[in-house]
Structures are given as C-alpha cells and as structure tokens.
Design an enzyme around this catalytic site. Sequence first.
Site, mmCIF file in Angstrom:
data_model
loop_
_atom_site.group_PDB
_atom_site.id
_atom_site.type_symbol
_atom_site.label_atom_id
_atom_site.label_comp_id
_atom_site.label_asym_id
_atom_site.label_seq_id
_atom_site.Cartn_x
_atom_site.Cartn_y
_atom_site.Cartn_z
ATOM 1 N N LEU A 177 -0.031 1.478 1.807
ATOM 2 C CA LEU A 177 0.501 1.585 3.156
ATOM 3 C C LEU A 177 0.521 3.059 3.542
ATOM 4 O O LEU A 177 0.771 3.921 2.705
ATOM 5 C CB LEU A 177 1.922 1.007 3.230
ATOM 6 N N ASP A 178 0.275 3.345 4.821
ATOM 7 C CA ASP A 178 0.309 4.719 5.298
ATOM 8 C C ASP A 178 1.702 5.310 5.101
ATOM 9 O O ASP A 178 2.692 4.579 4.998
ATOM 10 C CB ASP A 178 -0.057 4.782 6.779
ATOM 11 N N GLN A 179 1.787 6.635 5.124
ATOM 12 C CA GLN A 179 3.067 7.293 4.864
ATOM 13 C C GLN A 179 4.137 6.892 5.882
ATOM 14 O O GLN A 179 5.319 6.831 5.566
ATOM 15 C CB GLN A 179 2.885 8.816 4.832
#
Length: 243
Positions: free
Chosen positions: A111-113
Amino acid sequence: MSEKRWQDVLFSQGFGTRRVCLGLIQQGLVTHNGEEVEDPDAWVETDDLFFTVQGERWPYHDHAYLMLHKPAGTECSQKASLYPSIYTLLPSPLRQRGGGAAAGVQAVGRLDQDTTGLLILSDDGKFIHRLTSPKHHVPKVYEVTTKHPLDASQIERLVAGVGLDDDPKPVAAHAAVQTGTHTLTLTLTQGKYHQVKRMLAAVSNRVEGLHRSQIGSLTLADLPEGAWRWLTPDEVKQVSAKT
C-alpha cells in the site's frame, strides 16, 4: 505430530542466531508450562506449542500469517526511505523468522505511504504467490474519497474498464459502488502500481483518501490502526481459497 529441539524452535521463530538462542536457554529466559527450558537439545512437540521468552508468551507456527492495520505515513518496505517502515510495528522475532537473506515476514502486496488499511504478511512463499497472482483473482476492497464529486458515468467507466499507460487492455474494477458525493467502494481483482489512483485519474477525478478494508473474506474488524494479530487457520484457508 511434529517435534523440534528447543534451540531449533527458537531459531525458526526468529529469536536470533543459533548461538543467541542457545544463550537465551542457558540464561533461563525460556520457559514452557511454567518451567525453565534447561536443555537446548531436548525435543518438544510443536503442535499447539506455546512458550515464553523473556516473559513474553509466543505461539509456535511453521509459517507466520498475520494481518496488520497499516497507518498513514508508513512504507511497505524493509528499507524505508522517507517514512517509517511498517515492519517497525512488528516485534523483532517476526522480522527475523527463518534467518538468511530473506528472513522475516513479507507484505503480501503493498500500500502507498498515504494509504491505510488491511495488510497481510507472511513468510510462506506459496501463500504470498497465491494471493498476489492475477490468475487467482483475490478480490481487494477499497474505500475511496475523491477530490471532485462523483457521477454515474465515472462509476460506469470504472466497471467497464479504463486505459492505463502501461497496459494495452482496459483495466476494469470488479465492482464500484458510490457511497456519497465524494466516496465510493471499489473492488479490484488485480494489483497494478498505484492502480486505484490511476483509475480515478482516468475518469477525470483524483483520490484524496484511500483505505483498504477487505482482502478476500478477511476484514480488519476492530483491529486498531498500527496493530497486528495472527490469522486463524480458518482465515488463512478462507483468504487463499480459489475464487
């Protein structure tokens, strides 16, 4: 019935090198059923085994299967660059399981930050491949907040398929349900780079908030943000079942 020597139990569960594991036993820091483990070469049944290391109770698992509620501002990388790594949210033994170059649990997809929600982690390579392979179509559900108001045509296009720069074929959502003027629930069975954000951009909108709420039949339920827990055997079977 499976058996291992105590030193091998500790090593396989991530408590350090074999020498470190030997030292834990020799220092009286490992207990089983309320009694100190004294012989590192003594055999013990690993089925349903619980033991205590430095006062903390641990279950024995041949493989680790975990869920983590990822907070925003964290990276799904062992060597994070700009933000803290999700792996810092896990106790040290889970990050060292098995030893070797590929030690520890690995995130099953990323998952993106700035994205929150459900992550599965494991040290079982076959399980990881099963969940990440596009051939198996494991559904993943995202709660999306958009910058601009949504309309019916955008929802229809997401389900019909939109073009992404690196894919010769249109990429379609398995399902898209509008839940508010700026919110929708999006279900995907593929896992492309920044897929949700790029799909919303393709229908002339922008993702402002993104949360993964479900993988297969698995949900976060009441797991707090930043917390983790072991998956039950039934949950492992359910999430990896063929669809």
